[in-house]
Design a protein around this motif. Structure first.
Motif, PDB file in Angstrom:
ATOM      1  N   ILE A  92      70.807 -31.902   5.871  1.00 18.07           N
ATOM      2  CA  ILE A  92      69.675 -31.540   5.014  1.00 18.07           C
ATOM      3  C   ILE A  92      69.998 -30.198   4.374  1.00 18.07           C
ATOM      4  N   ARG A  93      70.030 -30.166   3.041  1.00 21.89           N
ATOM      5  CA  ARG A  93      70.304 -28.918   2.328  1.00 21.89           C
ATOM      6  C   ARG A  93      69.068 -28.473   1.566  1.00 21.89           C
ATOM      7  N   LEU A  94      68.646 -27.229   1.804  1.00 24.68           N
ATOM      8  CA  LEU A  94      67.529 -26.610   1.102  1.00 24.68           C
ATOM      9  C   LEU A  94      68.059 -25.456   0.261  1.00 24.68           C
ATOM     10  N   ILE A  95      67.624 -25.360  -0.983  1.00 23.29           N
ATOM     11  CA  ILE A  95      67.992 -24.246  -1.853  1.00 23.29           C
ATOM     12  C   ILE A  95      66.714 -23.649  -2.421  1.00 23.29           C
ATOM     13  N   GLU A  96      66.547 -22.341  -2.232  1.00 26.54           N
ATOM     14  CA  GLU A  96      65.342 -21.669  -2.703  1.00 26.54           C
ATOM     15  C   GLU A  96      65.655 -20.260  -3.184  1.00 26.54           C
ATOM     16  N   SER A  97      64.764 -19.756  -4.004  1.00 23.65           N
ATOM     17  CA  SER A  97      64.804 -18.370  -4.463  1.00 23.65           C
ATOM     18  C   SER A  97      63.447 -17.745  -4.191  1.00 23.65           C
ATOM     19  N   ASP A  98      63.444 -16.522  -3.676  1.00 20.08           N
ATOM     20  CA  ASP A  98      62.182 -15.841  -3.386  1.00 20.08           C
ATOM     21  C   ASP A  98      61.480 -15.350  -4.639  1.00 20.08           C
ATOM     22  N   GLU A  99      62.231 -15.089  -5.685  1.00 21.40           N
ATOM     23  CA  GLU A  99      61.656 -14.669  -6.958  1.00 21.40           C
ATOM     24  C   GLU A  99      62.594 -15.112  -8.074  1.00 21.40           C
ATOM     25  N   PRO A 100      62.077 -15.328  -9.281  1.00 23.37           N
ATOM     26  CA  PRO A 100      62.902 -15.913 -10.339  1.00 23.37           C
ATOM     27  C   PRO A 100      64.026 -15.013 -10.836  1.00 23.37           C
ATOM     28  N   PHE A 101      63.886 -13.692 -10.666  1.00 22.77           N
ATOM     29  CA  PHE A 101      64.908 -12.755 -11.120  1.00 22.77           C
ATOM     30  C   PHE A 101      64.420 -11.350 -10.802  1.00 22.77           C
ATOM     31  N   THR A 102      65.311 -10.382 -10.926  1.00 19.27           N
ATOM     32  CA  THR A 102      64.923  -8.978 -10.946  1.00 19.27           C
ATOM     33  C   THR A 102      65.535  -8.385 -12.198  1.00 19.27           C
ATOM     34  N   SER A 103      64.759  -7.629 -12.974  1.00 23.68           N
ATOM     35  CA  SER A 103      65.221  -7.231 -14.297  1.00 23.68           C
ATOM     36  C   SER A 103      64.817  -5.807 -14.645  1.00 23.68           C
ATOM     37  N   SER A 104      65.323  -5.354 -15.783  1.00 26.23           N
ATOM     38  CA  SER A 104      65.014  -4.016 -16.292  1.00 26.23           C
ATOM     39  C   SER A 104      63.792  -4.007 -17.194  1.00 26.23           C
ATOM     40  N   SER A 105      63.202  -5.165 -17.455  1.00 28.85           N
ATOM     41  CA  SER A 105      62.070  -5.270 -18.373  1.00 28.85           C
ATOM     42  C   SER A 105      60.745  -5.151 -17.631  1.00 28.85           C
ATOM     43  N   ALA A 106      59.938  -4.180 -18.016  1.00 32.42           N
ATOM     44  CA  ALA A 106      58.617  -4.016 -17.399  1.00 32.42           C
ATOM     45  C   ALA A 106      57.735  -5.233 -17.667  1.00 32.42           C
ATOM     46  N   ALA A 107      57.873  -5.823 -18.849  1.00 33.97           N
ATOM     47  CA  ALA A 107      57.072  -7.012 -19.174  1.00 33.97           C
ATOM     48  C   ALA A 107      57.486  -8.193 -18.303  1.00 33.97           C
ATOM     49  N   CYS A 108      58.801  -8.373 -18.106  1.00 37.03           N
ATOM     50  CA  CYS A 108      59.290  -9.429 -17.219  1.00 37.03           C
ATOM     51  C   CYS A 108      58.751  -9.237 -15.808  1.00 37.03           C
ATOM     52  N   GLU A 109      58.816  -8.009 -15.322  1.00 31.70           N
ATOM     53  CA  GLU A 109      58.376  -7.737 -13.964  1.00 31.70           C
ATOM     54  C   GLU A 109      56.873  -7.953 -13.819  1.00 31.70           C
ATOM     55  N   ARG A 110      56.099  -7.614 -14.833  1.00 36.41           N
ATOM     56  CA  ARG A 110      54.654  -7.834 -14.782  1.00 36.41           C
ATOM     57  C   ARG A 110      54.328  -9.328 -14.788  1.00 36.41           C
ATOM     58  N   LEU A 111      55.018 -10.092 -15.604  1.00 35.09           N
ATOM     59  CA  LEU A 111      54.797 -11.540 -15.610  1.00 35.09           C
ATOM     60  C   LEU A 111      55.188 -12.152 -14.269  1.00 35.09           C
ATOM     61  N   LYS A 112      56.243 -11.635 -13.690  1.00 36.19           N
ATOM     62  CA  LYS A 112      56.660 -12.101 -12.367  1.00 36.19           C
ATOM     63  C   LYS A 112      55.588 -11.790 -11.324  1.00 36.19           C
ATOM     64  N   GLN A 113      55.014 -10.600 -11.401  1.00 30.15           N
ATOM     65  CA  GLN A 113      53.967 -10.212 -10.456  1.00 30.15           C
ATOM     66  C   GLN A 113      52.725 -11.088 -10.613  1.00 30.15           C
TER      67      GLN A 113
END
Length: 288
Positions: free
Chosen positions: A150-171
């Motif tokens: 059984i193989r599981l693949i996951e990510s805890d968050e979609p990315f980490t970036s330098s964009s404040a807007a990206c980080e706010r949308l992620k939050q």
């Protein structure tokens, strides 16, 4: 029972043609980053039956069917649009060893015990609530052959970036997913879902042994090879996610529109950087 694919009921309306295209465009990227379709097991000559869980539009299953014609592949998803698209692709490519089935839910599967040599479940946390995981893993074990993987693949968050807007949308996305029961983080609003760290625990509690893990990272910086792919992906992702975020009450449409436009601008600047981390965790099913 949660009905998949409806605006406001899931993070993304997977009925969208844009979402199907987004998922298909990511397949070559994931394949290259992970060093193959199933790098966890170099020799697949003893694999005869494989199950792909939440297959989406079928990109991974179609590739497996092409490169491994001796393996019978069953790919399941709760969204009929995904299944119909994947079935059409299999027909066009002349792949008779892959079969796509619309199934809901994944923790009540209509397969006999001891059926599959491999069960592949990538990024299924997008569709499961926290209480669904034990039942899903128990079902995976039931239908696995002894010594199956059984193989599981996951990510805890979609990315980490330098964009404040990206980080706010992620939050905001993390807050909405937590309200929807899809986060293991003890603090509401945390950007990390804590699901990847639990994969080994899920496998152990389901009865798997010889559990192993491998981490991967993809660079999406402005000067990186895959920046355009990530730009196109996030352009679709955060547009389709807007109904869900509004439905959960974490943001108004006006704020989302402003953040969305700023994110797209930021990603085109020369000093933009982003990394995506994800984890593969696999174990062997032990049965007496």
């Amino acid at each position: 029972m949660r009905e998949p694919g409806k605006d406001g009921n899931t993070f993304i309306n997977s009925n969208s043609g844009a979402e199907i295209a987004r998922q298909m465009s990511q397949e070559p990227l994931l394949l290259q980053a992970m060093g193959g379709l199933f790098s966890e097991k170099a020799d697949l000559s003893d694999v005869h039956y494989l199950l792909d869980v939440y297959c989406g539009p079928g990109g991974w299953a179609l590739e497996m069917a092409f490169y491994h014609p001796n393996i019978e592949i069953i790919a399941i998803d709760t969204n009929r649009h995904n299944i119909e698209y994947a079935q059409a692709q299999a027909k066009v490519q002349g792949l008779s060893n892959v079969h796509f089935i619309c199934v809901n839910p994944v923790w009540e599967l209509d397969f006999p015990d001891d059926t599959f040599d491999i069960i592949n479940a990538r990024f299924i946390s997008a569709f499961l609530q926290t209480q669904d995981w034990p039942g899903a893993l128990q079902e995976f074990v039931r239908i696995s052959k002894p010594n199956g993987i059984i193989r599981l693949i996951e990510s805890d968050e979609p990315f980490t970036s330098s964009s404040a807007a990206c980080e706010r949308l992620k939050q905001l996305s993390a807050q909405a997913l937590a309200l929807h029961g899809q986060s293991f983080h003890p603090l509401r609003g945390a950007v990390n879902s804590r699901v990847a760290a639990r994969l080994g625990k899920f496998l152990r509690e389901a009865g798997c042994q010889r559990i192993q893990e491998k981490a991967y990272v993809i660079n999406y910086a402005s000067d990186a090879l895959y920046n355009n792919l990530k730009y196109d992906s996030l352009k679709v992702l955060y547009k389709l996610a807007q109904p869900f975020l509004c439905a959960k009450g974490v943001a108004m449409q006006s704020e989302l529109d402003q953040l969305y436009e700023q994110m797209l601008t930021d990603m085109l600047t020369n000093n933009f950087y982003a990394l995506w981390y994800f984890l593969s965790c696999w174990g062997y099913v032990m049965k007496s």
